[in-house]
Enzyme design. Structure first.
Site, PDB file in Angstrom:
ATOM      1  N   GLY A  31       0.806  -1.219   0.000  1.00  0.00           N
ATOM      2  CA  GLY A  31       0.000   0.000   0.000  1.00  0.00           C
ATOM      3  C   GLY A  31       0.838   1.267   0.000  1.00  0.00           C
ATOM      4  O   GLY A  31       0.546   2.219  -0.723  1.00  0.00           O
ATOM      5  N   ASP A 140       5.597   5.651   8.402  1.00  0.00           N
ATOM      6  CA  ASP A 140       5.226   4.381   8.993  1.00  0.00           C
ATOM      7  C   ASP A 140       6.038   3.929  10.213  1.00  0.00           C
ATOM      8  O   ASP A 140       7.035   4.505  10.584  1.00  0.00           O
ATOM      9  CB  ASP A 140       5.205   3.293   7.920  1.00  0.00           C
ATOM     10  CG  ASP A 140       3.886   2.520   7.982  1.00  0.00           C
ATOM     11  OD1 ASP A 140       3.031   2.897   8.811  1.00  0.00           O
ATOM     12  OD2 ASP A 140       3.714   1.558   7.233  1.00  0.00           O
ATOM     13  N   HIS A 164       0.804   4.555   8.497  1.00  0.00           N
ATOM     14  CA  HIS A 164      -0.085   3.876   7.544  1.00  0.00           C
ATOM     15  C   HIS A 164      -0.920   2.784   8.204  1.00  0.00           C
ATOM     16  O   HIS A 164      -1.836   2.264   7.598  1.00  0.00           O
ATOM     17  CB  HIS A 164       0.744   3.284   6.400  1.00  0.00           C
ATOM     18  CG  HIS A 164       1.294   4.342   5.499  1.00  0.00           C
ATOM     19  ND1 HIS A 164       0.721   4.674   4.298  1.00  0.00           N
ATOM     20  CD2 HIS A 164       2.338   5.189   5.659  1.00  0.00           C
ATOM     21  CE1 HIS A 164       1.398   5.663   3.745  1.00  0.00           C
ATOM     22  NE2 HIS A 164       2.391   5.991   4.550  1.00  0.00           N
ATOM     23  N   ASP A 371      -7.073  -2.874   9.750  1.00  0.00           N
ATOM     24  CA  ASP A 371      -6.291  -2.357   8.634  1.00  0.00           C
ATOM     25  C   ASP A 371      -6.273  -0.834   8.732  1.00  0.00           C
ATOM     26  O   ASP A 371      -7.313  -0.233   9.008  1.00  0.00           O
ATOM     27  CB  ASP A 371      -6.958  -2.778   7.307  1.00  0.00           C
ATOM     28  CG  ASP A 371      -5.941  -3.084   6.226  1.00  0.00           C
ATOM     29  OD1 ASP A 371      -4.838  -2.525   6.274  1.00  0.00           O
ATOM     30  OD2 ASP A 371      -6.270  -3.884   5.324  1.00  0.00           O
TER      31      ASP A 371
HETATM   32  P1  ADQ Z   1      -1.048  -2.856   2.943  1.00  0.00           P
HETATM   33  O1  ADQ Z   1      -1.157  -3.624   4.216  1.00  0.00           O
HETATM   34  O2  ADQ Z   1      -0.041  -3.345   1.999  1.00  0.00           O
HETATM   35  O3  ADQ Z   1      -0.798  -1.309   3.186  1.00  0.00           O
HETATM   36  P2  ADQ Z   1      -3.407  -2.162   1.191  1.00  0.00           P
HETATM   37  O4  ADQ Z   1      -3.779  -0.804   1.556  1.00  0.00           O
HETATM   38  O5  ADQ Z   1      -4.578  -3.015   0.865  1.00  0.00           O
HETATM   39  O6  ADQ Z   1      -2.563  -2.918   2.317  1.00  0.00           O
HETATM   40  O7  ADQ Z   1      -2.480  -2.100  -0.081  1.00  0.00           O
HETATM   41  C1  ADQ Z   1      -2.071  -3.240  -0.776  1.00  0.00           C
HETATM   42  C2  ADQ Z   1      -1.584  -2.852  -2.190  1.00  0.00           C
HETATM   43  O8  ADQ Z   1      -0.906  -3.966  -2.760  1.00  0.00           O
HETATM   44  C3  ADQ Z   1      -2.723  -2.495  -3.098  1.00  0.00           C
HETATM   45  O9  ADQ Z   1      -2.367  -1.404  -3.912  1.00  0.00           O
HETATM   46  C4  ADQ Z   1      -2.935  -3.767  -3.936  1.00  0.00           C
HETATM   47  O10 ADQ Z   1      -3.405  -3.524  -5.233  1.00  0.00           O
HETATM   48  C5  ADQ Z   1      -1.545  -4.334  -3.985  1.00  0.00           C
HETATM   49  N1  ADQ Z   1      -1.659  -5.805  -4.034  1.00  0.00           N
HETATM   50  C6  ADQ Z   1      -2.146  -6.610  -3.084  1.00  0.00           C
HETATM   51  N2  ADQ Z   1      -2.117  -7.882  -3.480  1.00  0.00           N
HETATM   52  C7  ADQ Z   1      -1.606  -7.882  -4.727  1.00  0.00           C
HETATM   53  C8  ADQ Z   1      -1.325  -8.891  -5.664  1.00  0.00           C
HETATM   54  N3  ADQ Z   1      -1.523 -10.188  -5.424  1.00  0.00           N
HETATM   55  N4  ADQ Z   1      -0.778  -8.515  -6.825  1.00  0.00           N
HETATM   56  C9  ADQ Z   1      -0.540  -7.212  -7.074  1.00  0.00           C
HETATM   57  N5  ADQ Z   1      -0.801  -6.233  -6.248  1.00  0.00           N
HETATM   58  C10 ADQ Z   1      -1.315  -6.557  -5.093  1.00  0.00           C
HETATM   59  C11 ADQ Z   1      -0.544  -0.465   4.333  1.00  0.00           C
HETATM   60  C12 ADQ Z   1      -1.608  -0.520   5.409  1.00  0.00           C
HETATM   61  C13 ADQ Z   1      -2.962  -0.220   4.810  1.00  0.00           C
HETATM   62  C14 ADQ Z   1      -2.939   1.130   4.113  1.00  0.00           C
HETATM   63  C15 ADQ Z   1      -1.755   1.253   3.173  1.00  0.00           C
HETATM   64  C16 ADQ Z   1      -1.591   2.656   2.626  1.00  0.00           C
HETATM   65  O11 ADQ Z   1      -1.608  -1.788   6.043  1.00  0.00           O
HETATM   66  O12 ADQ Z   1      -3.971  -0.235   5.784  1.00  0.00           O
HETATM   67  O13 ADQ Z   1      -4.118   1.296   3.357  1.00  0.00           O
HETATM   68  O14 ADQ Z   1      -0.539   0.888   3.811  1.00  0.00           O
HETATM   69  O15 ADQ Z   1      -1.490   3.565   3.646  1.00  0.00           O
END
Ligand code: ADQ
Length: 740
Positions: A31, A140, A164, A371
């Site tokens: 993310g 973070d 985050h 989250d």
């Molecule tokens: P994350 O815990 O990584 O982020 P999230 O906000 O859902 O969680 O972001 C995940 C990102 O990874 C998304 O952009 C998604 O598209 C990408 N992704 C996930 N699985 C994938 C896959 N199999 N293939 C390709 N891309 C994939 C942390 C915090 C969150 C917060 C973000 C931003 O835990 O709560 O929203 O930071 O602040």
């Protein structure tokens, strides 16, 4: 953007791997990387972080690979990655922030040492890049100590910190052994941002409970330095997701996925393979749904797309086998030779494939146990340009505060989760459309560019760090003070000489303060008086052995010098004390964190450690209970800093001033105080006295310093200078100030 931005995060936007033929560069997944790439791409910024390599690669080769990305590497050894990243970041802070207390490994001395050392290394890297005018934006939980460490190295820097992940409720956060250090580290920033107002509130409340800091509006004051705390909910580039979903390639691929599903409803989830994301609960709820509605077994196709993450951390290995077993059990029970119900895909996919999956999914299951925000929920919504599909969303994702039209659910409640899935599967098209149109509007309104711009604007507007820099007018006044043949110092204690602490009992004078006061009292021609709301017993215990004048209970009691006896200015105990004490005690007993200080002539209700909203309610109650008697009677009620004081009418800190002046005719007076109770002291000073307010807030004092550190620095200058060393410039003498 005029200022240059230094982005600082654990991982760089690109990850390097050493392979045959040299280094390979890949985009980092997650993310944070997704969100910040848009900020980095659009501005003249530098990104400081770890490139993901632990093998020995020559510095020049790494620098060359990173240069096109404007990325500055912070190298980490394999041992550091294990202790700092796997150990402290992901073994302690990550599960703590996500309320998974059984996974938190609190007793981690070596890991903490590594965390601190790596944070120092990041701060060094920032300091090496920083130029005046640059903004520093630290990201973070991996780097919580960096803001304060950068401030030490670059005192004039504007520093922002964004978390985050969720900031847990203070009752959870307080179990962290290093809680004070972590909070102090973050507080080095000028602006501290969170995804939701509730995380921001939890942080502010933890600062008040652990460190005794005050929150006023959205500003915490730490040693006189304002720290703005706020909610800056992160968004995504929704237009880009919508545009990708509209391309012929993605449309065709989505159609192919639908055909693969053979008319079955596609239930999708996409997350990093992390135990906070709720895979286990999701599968258990699916199993329950199938038990309740067995006919669904031929009507569903479930894909869980999971990017591998943090595989070195033990908790993750166990998690993988649990999830695999569960999926196997469901497939074994409800699948058939021709239909595998649940597909687990342990890998990352390309953006087009992700878009096609979003576009094809009838139901998107975003059900993390906790989250910070969750970008996947927003990405799904932005990809649904057909206004169809249903988002099932955990109440415990930050996104739930914005995405009201999703089917929201408590993921710990398996019945409710199964029910939410069932509702989503059956939702009629018109209802899907109604919700999705509203959701798309929300997601398009709050983009990632606006998020970054909002945070940077707040950072640019934050007041300049003024720590330790007295104004020119105060410099001139100090020239007079230090040159005066006879000097009287009148000093408040709490908030002026010592920092506020969660309990007044713990705010005892430290060695440095005792040394400072001793030196001042030994300075030729100088008398030093401490005028405080504290009891004479406390003052005697703190300073009884020093050559100081002591004045307790706001001037009710005085001991003008070390040899003198204590005497009171009005009769003690006053007749009203006992009934008033009873009222305050009754309320204090019902107020967590409140503390009653009963003195000989008054009583103080301290609420430094009380939850702010509860404190507000209790104060209203107390004011109402005391108001009538206070107006008619012999006592008055005064609100100081996180304390409500009831004391004899007419007794205030100003009462001591005439006697001090009588004992040192013609002396120059320097008075320091931070509180409303010090205003009476300032008001009683003679013309020509130098009154200094410590901290922010209104005051009649003409001069101001930022906080305790600056106040002590001022006094140290007095101690270091005797009249013989310093003669004031003539223009300074002409500008003889008076308290305003
Ligand atoms: P994350 O815990 O990584 O982020 P999230 O906000 O859902 O969680 O972001 C995940 C990102 O990874 C998304 O952009 C998604 O598209 C990408 N992704 C996930 N699985 C994938 C896959 N199999 N293939 C390709 N891309 C994939 C942390 C915090 C969150 C917060 C973000 C931003 O835990 O709560 O929203 O930071 O602040």
């Amino acid at each position: 953007m005029q200022s240059r931005l230094l982005l600082v995060s654990n991982r760089l936007p690109v990850t390097l791997t050493a392979g045959e033929g040299g280094l390979h560069v890949q985009q980092s997944v997650g993310g944070l990387a997704t969100a910040l790439l848009s900020v980095h791409g659009a501005s003249e910024s530098r990104w400081i972080g770890w490139p993901g390599l632990v093998t020995d690669v020559s510095g020049a080769e790494v620098l060359a690979a990173l240069a096109p990305h404007r990325a500055v590497p912070v190298p980490l050894s394999a041992a550091e990655v294990k202790a700092y990243y796997d150990g402290y970041c992901n073994g302690v802070l990550w599960p703590l922030c996500h309320y998974l207390l059984d996974k938190v490994r609190l007793d981690q001395r070596d890991e903490w040492a590594a965390y601190r050392a790596v944070n120092e290394r990041f701060a060094d890297a920032v300091a090496a890049q920083w130029k005046p005018g640059d903004l520093v934006w630290v990201h973070d939980y991996h780097l919580a100590l960096v803001p304060a460490l950068v401030r030490q190295r670059c005192p004039g820097a504007r520093i922002g910190f964004f978390l985050h992940v969720p900031f847990p409720g203070p009752e959870v956060f307080r179990i962290l052994p290093r809680r004070a250090e972590v909070l102090r580290g973050i507080l080095g920033a000028d602006v501290v941002g969170f995804h939701t107002a509730s995380y921001a509130y939890s942080f502010a409340y933890a600062c008040s409970q652990v460190l005794g800091l005050e929150l006023s509006g959205d500003v915490l004051t730490d040693d006189g330095r304002p720290v703005r705390v706020g909610a800056f909910p992160i968004g995504i580039d929704a237009d880009a997701f919508a545009a990708r979903a509209a391309t012929p390639e993605v449309r065709a691929r989505a159609e192919a996925l639908r055909l693969d599903s053979q008319g079955r409803k596609l239930l999708l989830s996409v997350d990093r393979f992390d135990y906070t994301k709720g895979h286990v609960h999701r599968l258990l709820a699916l199993e329950r749904l199938l038990q309740l509605r067995p006919e669904l077994k031929d009507q569903l196709h479930v894909i869980q797309l999971m990017v591998p993450t943090r595989e070195q951390v033990d908790a993750y290995a166990d998690y993988r086998s649990t999830v695999n077993e569960l999926a196997g059990r469901i497939n074994g029970t409800f699948g058939s030779p021709t239909h595998t119900l649940v597909h687990l895909l342990h890998r990352s996919v390309e953006p087009d494939e992700l878009s096609a999956l979003y576009a094809a999914a009838d139901v998107m299951l975003v059900t993390p146990l906790r989250d910070g925000m969750n970008l996947v929920a927003k990405e799904y919504v932005a990809s649904r340009i057909d206004d169809a599909g249903v988002l099932v969303l955990s109440e415990f994702a930050g996104a739930a505060t914005e995405l009201h039209e999703a089917v929201q659910v408590n993921p710990y409640d398996l019945d409710a989760l199964a029910g939410a899935m069932s509702r989503a599967i059956d939702m009629p098209v018109f209802e899907q459309r109604l919700a999705m149109v509203a959701l798309r509007k929300t997601v398009h309104a709050g983009g990632v560019a606006g998020w970054a711009a909002g945070f940077i604007e707040a950072l640019e507007q934050s007041p300049e760090a003024t720590q330790g820099a007295p104004s020119i007018a105060l410099e001139q006044a100090m020239a007079i003070v230090t040159a005066a043949p006879r000097l009287v110092l009148v000093l408040d204690y709490d908030g002026t000489l010592v920092e506020f602490s969660p309990s007044p009992r713990t705010a005892t004078p430290d060695k440095a303060l005792l040394e400072l006061l001793t030196r001042l009292s030994q300075r030729p021609g100088t008398s030093v008086h401490v005028v405080s709301g504290r009891s004479r017993e406390s003052l005697e215990a703190f300073f009884g052995e020093l050559e100081l004048g002591l004045h307790g209970e706001h001037g009710l009691w005085s001991r003008p010098d070390r040899k003198a006896e204590w005497r009171s200015r009005s009769p003690v105990p006053p007749t009203w004390l006992e009934p008033v004490r009873r009222i305050l005690e009754r309320v204090a007993r019902r107020t967590d964190g409140a503390l009653l200080e009963v003195k000989s002539g008054g009583v103080a209700f301290h609420y430094r450690a009380t939850e702010p909203q509860l404190a507000r309610r209790r104060l209203e109650e107390l004011r109402a209970a005391l108001e009538g008697d206070a107006q008619a009677g012999e006592f008055e009620v005064l609100e100081g800093r996180r304390v409500l004081e009831v004391r004899p009418r007419g007794v205030n800190k100003g009462a001591v001033v005439p006697e001090l002046l009588a004992s040192a005719p013609g002396a120059t007076v320097l008075a320091l105080g931070d509180d409303r109770t010090d205003e009476a002291l300032f008001a009683a000073l003679p013309p020509g006295a130098v009154a200094v307010h410590v901290g922010s807030g209104q005051s009649i004092a003409r001069y101001r310093v930022s906080g305790v550190t600056a106040a002590r620095a001022l006094l140290k200058r007095v101690a270091d200078t005797s009249r013989a060393d310093r003669t004031p410039p003539p223009e300074a003498l002409q500008a003889s100030p008076s308290p305003g």
